[in-house]
Scaffold this active site. Structure first.
Site, short mmCIF file in Angstrom:
data_model
loop_
_atom_site.label_atom_id
_atom_site.label_comp_id
_atom_site.label_asym_id
_atom_site.label_seq_id
_atom_site.Cartn_x
_atom_site.Cartn_y
_atom_site.Cartn_z
N TRP A 102 0.82 -1.21 0.00
CA TRP A 102 0.00 0.00 0.00
C TRP A 102 0.85 1.25 0.00
O TRP A 102 0.53 2.22 -0.70
CB TRP A 102 -1.01 -0.03 1.15
CG TRP A 102 -1.97 -1.16 0.99
CD1 TRP A 102 -2.08 -2.27 1.77
CD2 TRP A 102 -2.91 -1.34 -0.09
NE1 TRP A 102 -3.04 -3.11 1.26
CE2 TRP A 102 -3.55 -2.57 0.13
CE3 TRP A 102 -3.26 -0.58 -1.21
CZ2 TRP A 102 -4.55 -3.07 -0.74
CZ3 TRP A 102 -4.25 -1.07 -2.06
CH2 TRP A 102 -4.87 -2.29 -1.82
N ASP A 172 -2.23 5.97 7.03
CA ASP A 172 -3.20 5.09 6.39
C ASP A 172 -3.49 3.98 7.40
O ASP A 172 -2.66 3.11 7.63
CB ASP A 172 -2.61 4.51 5.09
CG ASP A 172 -3.51 3.47 4.44
OD1 ASP A 172 -4.60 3.19 4.98
OD2 ASP A 172 -3.11 2.93 3.39
N LYS A 196 -12.47 -2.75 5.91
CA LYS A 196 -11.73 -3.71 6.71
C LYS A 196 -12.35 -3.80 8.11
O LYS A 196 -12.75 -4.86 8.54
CB LYS A 196 -10.25 -3.32 6.82
CG LYS A 196 -9.32 -3.79 5.70
CD LYS A 196 -9.57 -3.21 4.37
CE LYS A 196 -8.69 -3.74 3.26
NZ LYS A 196 -7.84 -2.73 2.66
#
Ligand SMILES: *Cc1c(COP(=O)(O)O)cnc(C)c1O
Length: 361
Positions: A102, A172, A196
């Site tokens: 990511w 993040d 998530k």
């Protein structure tokens, strides 16, 4: 039909209580004669839903009036470009700690914008199996960006990093958002795709410090501009109304459970079952990351051969456990144990791991 034990990495399991509440409200929301999906986002009833969700984010993270909360679209992936567009200007440089897939994407977007990027630290030398313990900032840093949980490699920051005073910290937190207490005041900005830990796909929750927001570049295209979103209460355009409502239900569930301390205890207990199964297997299951940096959200492990891993995944599925295949980039197995995964599911997996080893070890 029984529900499966759902170890999907995202979109992921949601609390059963939340699904049942949404189901009960689906056809006729609080006697209004329509569902949340069919409501105008400009109605006072919908305003109450988004206001309550906004307030719950701030309550859960103990945030005051110096923070705002935005509900945006485009997922965490859109934040990879919105963050540098808004904050890496006037010659200031985006600083990133690179810990996996990511952060690599976040770096890629900065480069595509034609902006400079400085790697303050990286774990790429050891295939992202650890969290870097130190970092070095560039001259004139715009901010330091970290990924607090590495969904694919299975590492997690277990402390809020120390950053030089005056340098905004941006995280993040997509895959460990609201999974444990944090010192949220340390962050100038936190963002998380909902799918998530806190809801269905379709919204990214952005927590932003107002004095940091005030430093954002002016005149950006409206949908890329945090200030436009903030001034319009996340309703510059039609927000993902139903997803935000679902996030609100999940946050209510977190608070009913006793808040982040309780959520964290539950998450530790779940992860312990599975890490113990790995550690007590004499190498039949092999953890892939440094023990001190192990994620409590995404538990990654390998077995002797890919055939054995495939057999494990298919046998687990027969036993009612799904989502155990590792990400296509890292291979192996991965059990995601987000907030909403019930404790008995983690226990069942640990038990299954023991039995599978006895049969195939
Ligand atoms: C899943 C994930 C993303 C991507 O989220 P999208 O909402 O699909 O854009 C980004 N960062 C982390 C840490 C993730 O786990």
């Amino acid at each position: 039909m029984e529900r499966v034990h759902n170890f999907n990495a995202g979109p992921a399991v949601l609390p059963e209580e939340v699904l049942l509440e949404a189901q009960a409200d689906l056809f006729n929301y609080k006697g209004m004669g329509l569902s949340v999906m069919e409501m105008s986002h400009r109605s006072k009833e919908y305003q109450a839903i988004i206001d309550e969700t906004h307030a719950a984010v701030k309550r859960i993270y103990n945030l005051g009036d110096d923070y705002d909360v935005l509900f945006l679209q485009g997922g965490a992936s859109m934040q990879f470009l919105m963050v540098p567009m808004n904050f890496a200007h006037e010659g200031k440089i985006a600083n990133i700690i690179h810990t996996g897939v990511w952060s690599k994407k976040a770096i890629g977007e900065i480069k595509k914008l034609g902006l400079p990027v400085h790697l303050a630290a990286s774990s790429e030398d050891k295939n992202h199996s650890y969290i870097p313990k130190t970092h070095t900032l560039s001259e004139n840093p715009a901010y330091l960006h970290i990924t607090t949980n590495n969904t694919i490699y299975g590492t997690e920051w277990h402390h809020d990093p120390e950053v030089q005073a005056g340098v905004p910290l941006i995280a993040d937190m997509s895959s460990n958002f609201m999974s444990k207490p944090i010192d949220a005041q340390k962050y100038s900005m936190i963002y998380a795709g909902a799918q998530k830990n806190v809801g269905p796909a379709g919204v990214v929750v952005v927590i932003i410090k107002k004095d940091f927001l005030a430093t954002a570049k002016e005149g950006l295209p409206s949908m890329m501009d945090y200030n436009v979103a903030a001034k319009n209460g996340s309703m510059f355009n039609t927000p993902p109304t139903f997803t935000i409502y679902m996030v609100g239900l999940v946050l209510k569930w977190i608070e009913a459970m006793g808040g982040l301390d309780k959520v964290a205890l539950n998450n530790q207990a779940k992860a312990k079952y599975i890490y113990d199964a790995i550690d007590n297997s004499n190498g039949f299951y092999r953890g892939t990351v440094d023990k001190e940096d192990r994620s409590l959200m995404n538990i990654t492990f390998r077995m002797a051969t890919e055939d054995m891993e495939a057999l494990f995944i298919s046998e687990a599925k027969k036993a009612g456990m799904i989502g155990l295949k590792g990400h296509r980039l890292s291979g192996g197995c991965r059990a995601s144990t987000y907030n909403s995964l019930p404790l008995p599911a983690a226990h069942a997996l640990a038990q299954f791991m023991g039995e599978f080893m006895k049969k195939n070890g």
